[in-house]
Design a protein around this motif. Structure first.
Motif, PDB file in Angstrom:
ATOM      1  N   ALA A  91       0.829  -1.197   0.000  1.00  0.00           N
ATOM      2  CA  ALA A  91       0.000   0.000   0.000  1.00  0.00           C
ATOM      3  C   ALA A  91       0.866   1.249   0.000  1.00  0.00           C
ATOM      4  CB  ALA A  91      -0.935   0.023   1.210  1.00  0.00           C
ATOM      5  N   VAL A  92       0.269   2.326  -0.493  1.00  0.00           N
ATOM      6  CA  VAL A  92       0.803   3.676  -0.351  1.00  0.00           C
ATOM      7  C   VAL A  92      -0.248   4.496   0.389  1.00  0.00           C
ATOM      8  CG1 VAL A  92       1.451   5.802  -1.551  1.00  0.00           C
ATOM      9  CG2 VAL A  92       2.287   3.601  -2.393  1.00  0.00           C
ATOM     10  N   LEU A  93       0.182   5.238   1.410  1.00  0.00           N
ATOM     11  CA  LEU A  93      -0.690   6.112   2.180  1.00  0.00           C
ATOM     12  C   LEU A  93      -0.334   7.562   1.865  1.00  0.00           C
ATOM     13  CD1 LEU A  93      -0.456   4.370   5.703  1.00  0.00           C
ATOM     14  CD2 LEU A  93      -1.948   3.790   3.768  1.00  0.00           C
ATOM     15  N   ILE A  94      -1.340   8.368   1.546  1.00  0.00           N
ATOM     16  CA  ILE A  94      -1.124   9.766   1.191  1.00  0.00           C
ATOM     17  C   ILE A  94      -1.913  10.646   2.156  1.00  0.00           C
ATOM     18  CG2 ILE A  94      -1.401  11.527  -0.588  1.00  0.00           C
ATOM     19  CD1 ILE A  94       0.694   9.461  -1.322  1.00  0.00           C
ATOM     20  N   THR A  95      -1.237  11.613   2.780  1.00  0.00           N
ATOM     21  CA  THR A  95      -1.892  12.441   3.789  1.00  0.00           C
ATOM     22  C   THR A  95      -2.679  13.607   3.198  1.00  0.00           C
ATOM     23  OG1 THR A  95       0.091  13.813   4.078  1.00  0.00           O
ATOM     24  CG2 THR A  95      -0.157  11.880   5.537  1.00  0.00           C
ATOM     25  N   HIS A  96      -2.216  14.168   2.057  1.00  0.00           N
ATOM     26  CA  HIS A  96      -2.937  15.293   1.462  1.00  0.00           C
ATOM     27  C   HIS A  96      -2.389  15.579   0.081  1.00  0.00           C
ATOM     28  CE1 HIS A  96       0.509  17.211   3.452  1.00  0.00           C
ATOM     29  NE2 HIS A  96       0.336  18.267   2.664  1.00  0.00           N
ATOM     30  N   VAL A  97      -2.973  16.579  -0.567  1.00  0.00           N
ATOM     31  CA  VAL A  97      -2.779  16.779  -1.999  1.00  0.00           C
ATOM     32  C   VAL A  97      -1.492  17.508  -2.361  1.00  0.00           C
ATOM     33  CG1 VAL A  97      -3.991  18.996  -2.165  1.00  0.00           C
ATOM     34  CG2 VAL A  97      -4.069  17.392  -4.092  1.00  0.00           C
ATOM     35  N   ASP A  98      -0.840  18.208  -1.455  1.00  0.00           N
ATOM     36  CA  ASP A  98       0.367  18.966  -1.802  1.00  0.00           C
ATOM     37  C   ASP A  98       1.377  18.064  -2.503  1.00  0.00           C
ATOM     38  OD1 ASP A  98      -0.854  21.077  -0.581  1.00  0.00           O
ATOM     39  OD2 ASP A  98       0.471  21.143   1.155  1.00  0.00           O
ATOM     40  N   PHE A 116      -3.954   2.134  -2.791  1.00  0.00           N
ATOM     41  CA  PHE A 116      -3.638   3.444  -2.243  1.00  0.00           C
ATOM     42  C   PHE A 116      -4.745   3.827  -1.263  1.00  0.00           C
ATOM     43  CE2 PHE A 116      -1.541   3.176  -6.292  1.00  0.00           C
ATOM     44  CZ  PHE A 116      -0.371   3.911  -6.174  1.00  0.00           C
ATOM     45  N   HIS A 117      -4.361   4.496  -0.160  1.00  0.00           N
ATOM     46  CA  HIS A 117      -5.335   4.945   0.836  1.00  0.00           C
ATOM     47  C   HIS A 117      -5.060   6.402   1.172  1.00  0.00           C
ATOM     48  CE1 HIS A 117      -7.100   0.989   1.742  1.00  0.00           C
ATOM     49  NE2 HIS A 117      -5.886   0.531   1.483  1.00  0.00           N
ATOM     50  N   THR A 118      -6.146   7.179   1.286  1.00  0.00           N
ATOM     51  CA  THR A 118      -6.003   8.603   1.518  1.00  0.00           C
ATOM     52  C   THR A 118      -7.354   9.171   1.935  1.00  0.00           C
ATOM     53  OG1 THR A 118      -5.270  10.694   0.498  1.00  0.00           O
ATOM     54  CG2 THR A 118      -6.354   9.088  -0.946  1.00  0.00           C
ATOM     55  N   THR A 119      -7.481  10.495   1.937  1.00  0.00           N
ATOM     56  CA  THR A 119      -8.767  11.129   2.207  1.00  0.00           C
ATOM     57  C   THR A 119      -9.679  10.980   0.991  1.00  0.00           C
ATOM     58  OG1 THR A 119      -8.049  13.279   1.364  1.00  0.00           O
ATOM     59  CG2 THR A 119      -7.636  12.811   3.707  1.00  0.00           C
TER      60      THR A 119
END
Length: 271
Positions: free
Chosen positions: A76-83, A102-105
């Motif tokens: 998995a890849v975890l993304i905290t925000h769009v920046d 992928f996991h994120t908001t």
């Protein structure tokens, strides 16, 4: 501590790694990727958080510890925000070929789905599993875009997050980019924090970082978001670890890692 001629603090020299970092092991290893990115290998389950391995629009001060095309696989890849120093589209286009999910908001997931990534969006405080590892979204306050007159939308608190990650060898908190929230001071005690260290008012800032560090006095702090981007004029990419070390309880737990250096996760025993 090393400094550039313009005065930016920089980490030790990069320690490159390859496919050997992704093999099955009997413990949990963490490697800082530079900027805000990390690789977690927990007994063969491999997760990257906010990887930025190529394609950034500003020059770097560091060498990347691994090229995106050399990553063999990721659970998995975890993304905290769009920046784009957290959600790097060029990096994730390459990683998507070897990444299960992928996991994120919810907002960022829509953007990732438009790219064709297998992305799952979540609400703050949602929980999900990755091959036996439990992950929970934690809140963040980083809607700096709303200060921009040319913004394309109104950004919301729930567009940004951190991640609480439970492994067999201990718990990791990746708070993401955020101004200090009261909830940040009421978290369970992690066994490692991916410590957002930046002088910017849209981050914890030095005072907020000291406050969080001293609320969790036994937790190892793995510094990130510093020493990676050649931008001495931008507080977002600057911070001097020496200033933090001078002011925290148990300063030996502040880890100024080289990009690619191994940190072995261990339970601190603190509740």
């Amino acid at each position: 501590m090393n400094f550039t001629p313009s005065g930016q603090a920089v980490p030790p020299a990069t320690q490159p790694f390859g496919a050997e970092a992704f093999t099955t092991i009997n413990h949990t290893e963490i490697r800082w990727l530079g900027s805000a990115g990390f690789l977690i290998n927990s007994r063969g389950v491999n997760i990257m958080v906010d990887p930025l391995l190529l394609g950034f629009d500003m020059p770097h001060l560091i060498e990347m510890p691994i090229a995106a095309e050399n990553v063999p696989f990721l659970d998995a890849v975890l993304i905290t925000h769009v920046d784009n120093d957290h959600y790097s589209v060029p990096t994730n286009r390459i990683l998507s070929k070897v990444t299960k999910e992928f996991h994120t908001t919810n907002y960022v997931a829509l953007l990732m789905q438009e790219e064709g990534f297998k992305a799952f969006g979540h609400n703050i405080h949602d929980e999900f599993g990755i091959a036996g590892i439990r992950v929970k979204l934690t809140p963040a306050d980083h809607a700096w875009q709303n200060m921009m007159p040319d913004r394309t939308r109104e950004f919301k608190m729930e567009d940004y997050c951190g991640f609480w990650i439970e492994t067999p060898d201990g718990n990791i908190w990746a708070p993401g980019d955020s101004r200090l929230l009261n909830e940040h001071l009421q978290m369970p005690h992690a066994d490692a924090i991916f410590f957002d260290f930046s002088d910017s008012s849209w981050h914890f800032g030095l005072e907020g970082a000291v406050k969080i560090a001293n609320v969790y006095p036994n937790t190892p702090l793995l510094l990130c978001h510093w020493g990676s981007v050649d931008a001495p004029h931008m507080k977002e990419f600057n911070g001097n670890p020496e200033e933090l070390i001078k002011r925290v309880v148990n300063p030996e737990r502040v880890f100024v890692l080289a990009p690619g250096e191994v940190f072995t996760l261990k339970k601190t025993g603190t509740k």
